[in-house]
Design a protein around this motif. Sequence first.
Motif, PDB file in Angstrom:
ATOM      1  N   GLU A 103      44.412   8.823 -33.432  1.00 44.56           N
ATOM      2  CA  GLU A 103      44.518   7.612 -34.238  1.00 44.56           C
ATOM      3  C   GLU A 103      45.276   6.504 -33.518  1.00 44.56           C
ATOM      4  O   GLU A 103      45.223   5.351 -33.910  1.00 44.56           O
ATOM      5  CB  GLU A 103      45.222   7.921 -35.553  1.00 44.56           C
ATOM      6  CG  GLU A 103      44.422   8.822 -36.463  1.00 44.56           C
ATOM      7  CD  GLU A 103      45.187   9.158 -37.735  1.00 44.56           C
ATOM      8  OE1 GLU A 103      46.297   8.635 -37.923  1.00 44.56           O
ATOM      9  OE2 GLU A 103      44.655   9.940 -38.534  1.00 44.56           O
TER      10      GLU A 103
ATOM     11  N   TYR B 225      54.356  10.535 -35.238  1.00 43.59           N
ATOM     12  CA  TYR B 225      54.108  10.439 -36.670  1.00 43.59           C
ATOM     13  C   TYR B 225      52.647  10.205 -37.023  1.00 43.59           C
ATOM     14  O   TYR B 225      52.295  10.144 -38.184  1.00 43.59           O
ATOM     15  CB  TYR B 225      54.974   9.334 -37.278  1.00 43.59           C
ATOM     16  CG  TYR B 225      56.441   9.663 -37.134  1.00 43.59           C
ATOM     17  CD1 TYR B 225      57.047  10.553 -37.993  1.00 43.59           C
ATOM     18  CD2 TYR B 225      57.203   9.111 -36.119  1.00 43.59           C
ATOM     19  CE1 TYR B 225      58.379  10.886 -37.864  1.00 43.59           C
ATOM     20  CE2 TYR B 225      58.540   9.431 -35.983  1.00 43.59           C
ATOM     21  CZ  TYR B 225      59.121  10.318 -36.854  1.00 43.59           C
ATOM     22  OH  TYR B 225      60.442  10.638 -36.714  1.00 43.59           O
ATOM     23  N   LYS B 226      51.776  10.065 -36.019  1.00 40.32           N
ATOM     24  CA  LYS B 226      50.337   9.927 -36.231  1.00 40.32           C
ATOM     25  C   LYS B 226      49.632  10.839 -35.247  1.00 40.32           C
ATOM     26  O   LYS B 226      50.165  11.157 -34.189  1.00 40.32           O
ATOM     27  CB  LYS B 226      49.876   8.487 -35.981  1.00 40.32           C
ATOM     28  CG  LYS B 226      50.399   7.488 -36.969  1.00 40.32           C
ATOM     29  CD  LYS B 226      49.827   6.136 -36.669  1.00 40.32           C
ATOM     30  CE  LYS B 226      50.344   5.118 -37.663  1.00 40.32           C
ATOM     31  NZ  LYS B 226      49.803   3.790 -37.417  1.00 40.32           N
TER      32      LYS B 226
ATOM     33  N   TYR C 148      55.627  15.617 -40.185  1.00 45.50           N
ATOM     34  CA  TYR C 148      55.064  15.193 -41.467  1.00 45.50           C
ATOM     35  C   TYR C 148      55.739  15.947 -42.597  1.00 45.50           C
ATOM     36  O   TYR C 148      56.433  16.937 -42.373  1.00 45.50           O
ATOM     37  CB  TYR C 148      53.545  15.414 -41.514  1.00 45.50           C
ATOM     38  CG  TYR C 148      53.113  16.855 -41.296  1.00 45.50           C
ATOM     39  CD1 TYR C 148      52.906  17.694 -42.378  1.00 45.50           C
ATOM     40  CD2 TYR C 148      52.918  17.354 -40.020  1.00 45.50           C
ATOM     41  CE1 TYR C 148      52.511  19.001 -42.194  1.00 45.50           C
ATOM     42  CE2 TYR C 148      52.525  18.655 -39.822  1.00 45.50           C
ATOM     43  CZ  TYR C 148      52.313  19.477 -40.906  1.00 45.50           C
ATOM     44  OH  TYR C 148      51.926  20.766 -40.712  1.00 45.50           O
TER      45      TYR C 148
END
Length: 70
Positions: free
Chosen positions: A68, A63-64, A13
């Motif tokens: 989620e 990336y998550k 991130y």
Amino acid sequence: MSNTSIQYPALVYKNNKSNVFVANCIIKNLIGYGHSEEAAIANLQDVLNRLHNDYPVRIKPVYKFLTELV
């Protein structure tokens, strides 16, 4: 003999406060910083390869958050 490597997931991130990219390996509790995503991942991978001389270590960018994705 096969060439074995270990893959660790790392959350990638951008830190808005310091404007750098962060690659956070939660499993090993290590962080790599860089001015780009590739640099942050490469820095984290270098640190992990210095810790484990027996086998090569690769970073798999995530990336998550894993919760989620479900």
